[in-house]
Design an enzyme around this catalytic site. Structure first.
Site, mmCIF file in Angstrom:
data_model
loop_
_atom_site.group_PDB
_atom_site.id
_atom_site.type_symbol
_atom_site.label_atom_id
_atom_site.label_comp_id
_atom_site.label_asym_id
_atom_site.label_seq_id
_atom_site.Cartn_x
_atom_site.Cartn_y
_atom_site.Cartn_z
ATOM 1 N N ARG A 149 0.856 -1.181 0.000
ATOM 2 C CA ARG A 149 0.000 0.000 0.000
ATOM 3 C C ARG A 149 0.894 1.234 0.000
ATOM 4 O O ARG A 149 2.057 1.181 0.431
ATOM 5 C CB ARG A 149 -0.899 0.032 1.245
ATOM 6 C CG ARG A 149 -1.874 -1.135 1.369
ATOM 7 C CD ARG A 149 -2.684 -0.997 2.660
ATOM 8 N NE ARG A 149 -3.707 -2.030 2.794
ATOM 9 C CZ ARG A 149 -3.533 -3.180 3.441
ATOM 10 N NH1 ARG A 149 -2.363 -3.432 4.021
ATOM 11 N NH2 ARG A 149 -4.513 -4.070 3.526
ATOM 12 N N LYS A 173 -2.553 -2.138 7.756
ATOM 13 C CA LYS A 173 -3.736 -1.582 8.408
ATOM 14 C C LYS A 173 -3.919 -2.200 9.790
ATOM 15 O O LYS A 173 -3.671 -3.376 9.992
ATOM 16 C CB LYS A 173 -4.980 -1.857 7.559
ATOM 17 C CG LYS A 173 -5.079 -0.977 6.321
ATOM 18 C CD LYS A 173 -6.401 -1.197 5.612
ATOM 19 C CE LYS A 173 -6.559 -0.249 4.437
ATOM 20 N NZ LYS A 173 -7.843 -0.438 3.734
ATOM 21 N N HIS A 242 -1.905 2.966 -6.169
ATOM 22 C CA HIS A 242 -2.866 1.870 -6.011
ATOM 23 C C HIS A 242 -2.874 0.972 -7.242
ATOM 24 O O HIS A 242 -3.055 -0.234 -7.146
ATOM 25 C CB HIS A 242 -4.255 2.451 -5.765
ATOM 26 C CG HIS A 242 -5.310 1.404 -5.556
ATOM 27 N ND1 HIS A 242 -5.319 0.565 -4.471
ATOM 28 C CD2 HIS A 242 -6.382 1.057 -6.305
ATOM 29 C CE1 HIS A 242 -6.355 -0.251 -4.555
ATOM 30 N NE2 HIS A 242 -7.010 0.029 -5.660
ATOM 31 N N ARG A 245 -0.140 -1.603 -6.985
ATOM 32 C CA ARG A 245 -0.491 -2.671 -6.033
ATOM 33 C C ARG A 245 -1.502 -3.625 -6.649
ATOM 34 O O ARG A 245 -1.384 -4.838 -6.530
ATOM 35 C CB ARG A 245 -1.049 -2.042 -4.749
ATOM 36 C CG ARG A 245 -1.620 -3.038 -3.727
ATOM 37 C CD ARG A 245 -1.969 -2.287 -2.446
ATOM 38 N NE ARG A 245 -2.939 -2.958 -1.612
ATOM 39 C CZ ARG A 245 -2.640 -3.876 -0.682
ATOM 40 N NH1 ARG A 245 -1.396 -4.263 -0.516
ATOM 41 N NH2 ARG A 245 -3.592 -4.397 0.066
ATOM 42 N N HIS A 268 -4.496 -8.665 3.529
ATOM 43 C CA HIS A 268 -5.944 -8.571 3.715
ATOM 44 C C HIS A 268 -6.382 -9.470 4.861
ATOM 45 O O HIS A 268 -5.987 -10.638 4.925
ATOM 46 C CB HIS A 268 -6.681 -8.999 2.448
ATOM 47 C CG HIS A 268 -6.645 -7.972 1.362
ATOM 48 N ND1 HIS A 268 -6.823 -8.282 0.031
ATOM 49 C CD2 HIS A 268 -6.442 -6.632 1.399
ATOM 50 C CE1 HIS A 268 -6.738 -7.181 -0.697
ATOM 51 N NE2 HIS A 268 -6.505 -6.168 0.114
ATOM 52 N N TYR A 277 -10.775 -7.167 -4.740
ATOM 53 C CA TYR A 277 -9.603 -6.397 -5.142
ATOM 54 C C TYR A 277 -9.019 -6.901 -6.451
ATOM 55 O O TYR A 277 -8.529 -6.145 -7.270
ATOM 56 C CB TYR A 277 -8.560 -6.521 -4.039
ATOM 57 C CG TYR A 277 -7.445 -5.526 -4.106
ATOM 58 C CD1 TYR A 277 -6.284 -5.804 -4.789
ATOM 59 C CD2 TYR A 277 -7.562 -4.304 -3.462
ATOM 60 C CE1 TYR A 277 -5.245 -4.897 -4.835
ATOM 61 C CE2 TYR A 277 -6.521 -3.387 -3.496
ATOM 62 C CZ TYR A 277 -5.373 -3.691 -4.186
ATOM 63 O OH TYR A 277 -4.353 -2.785 -4.225
#
Length: 301
Positions: A149, A173, A242, A245, A268, A277
């Site tokens: 990311r 995240k 993005h 990725r 994820h 995605y």
């Protein structure tokens, strides 16, 4: 339209005009949405608002979906109905608002675009030897080579990179840590960057990638530089982090077919996120199932 439906609507329209003093445009939108809903209720045999319950509202929502309404349009229609029924509750005409628990389906998430392999080669064909160009190619190679990311890229410290092992410590995240491999050109160009990094970085700066001011590079700067390289390399589509990725995820999945591994590499938490995605289609999932599930294999005797 039956009087039991029309009279309440007319009072509501007057309320919107005189008490809420909404614009003519907004009043028109309310009237258009509610007239359509009332006509649909008539077709279903409903003649007054007192008999409308949650099941009737769900039928109206289902009809909107069958008629091809976009999620945003259906949401607007149901919002108008909720406002009207709230008004009827306030006026004492009905006891509760049956539309309160009924919502439109979520808007479809737009699928991110990816670059094909030839476009990636075109973008990454950067051979200028000044420190900023070396830095930029190293960033792009690393994003595409490890599927990072943007926030993960800019937050990397020099100590997070192990060229000898070929892995990176990434904080994703929710402050979740993962270790991802990187090899080939990504590893090579990060090595080139580390050799010239001292020409730009302040002495005490821990960040792996720095700006020409010597401090950790910002996300905005990375976005700007990648867009500029896309134009400079004459790539047809707009380049953003993005997209690199997503291209990593798509190309890895196309080559390996291993959805679970791609999930781990991307960081994820849920497999569902990875499916969206990487815009998996049903045919691919069916192929994975047919090749992997033992009961599916038995059917191929």
């Amino acid at each position: 339209m039956p009087a039991g439906l029309e009279k309440s609507l007319l009072r509501f329209y007057e309320y919107l005009r005189s008490e809420r003093e909404l614009s003519l445009h907004t009043q028109h939108n309310y009237k258009r949405q509610l007239t359509t809903l009332a006509e649909q209720l008539v077709e279903l045999g409903v003649t007054d608002w007192q008999t409308v319950d949650a099941s009737w509202v769900r039928q109206l929502a289902s009809k909107g979906m069958r008629d091809g309404l976009k999620a945003s349009s259906l949401s607007m229609r149901l919002s108008a109905l909720r406002s009207f029924l709230d008004y009827l509750v306030h006026q004492g005409e009905i006891k509760a608002n049956p539309a309160k628990g009924v919502s439109a389906p979520r808007k479809a998430r737009p699928l991110p675009k990816n670059l094909d392999v030839d476009e990636m080669d075109q973008l990454l064909d950067v051979n200028e030897d000044d420190p900023l160009s070396i830095r930029d190619r190293a960033m792009m190679e690393l994003m595409y080579g490890a599927g990072l990311r943007l926030s993960e890229l800019v937050n990397l410290d020099v100590r997070d990179i192990s060229l000898s092992k070929g892995d990176i410590r990434v904080i994703g995240k929710g402050d979740k840590e993962r270790v991802v491999p990187f090899a080939g050109l990504a590893r090579e160009w990060v090595g080139h960057w580390l050799k010239v990094r001292g020409q730009l970085a302040a002495g005490d700066e821990p960040g792996l990638f720095v700006s020409k001011l010597g401090q950790r590079i910002s996300t905005r700067n990375v976005q700007k530089r990648m867009a500029e390289w896309g134009q400079k390399q004459a790539v047809s589509s707009h380049i953003n982090p993005h997209k690199l990725r997503h291209s990593f995820a798509t190309h890895m999945l196309e080559s390996s077919g291993d959805l679970r591994a791609v999930q781990e590499l991307l960081g994820h938490a849920n497999l569902t996120t990875t499916q969206i995605y990487t815009h998996l289609d049903f045919q691919h999932l069916a192929q994975v199932y047919d090749e992997a599930h033992p009961r599916a294999k038995r059917g191929k005797r």
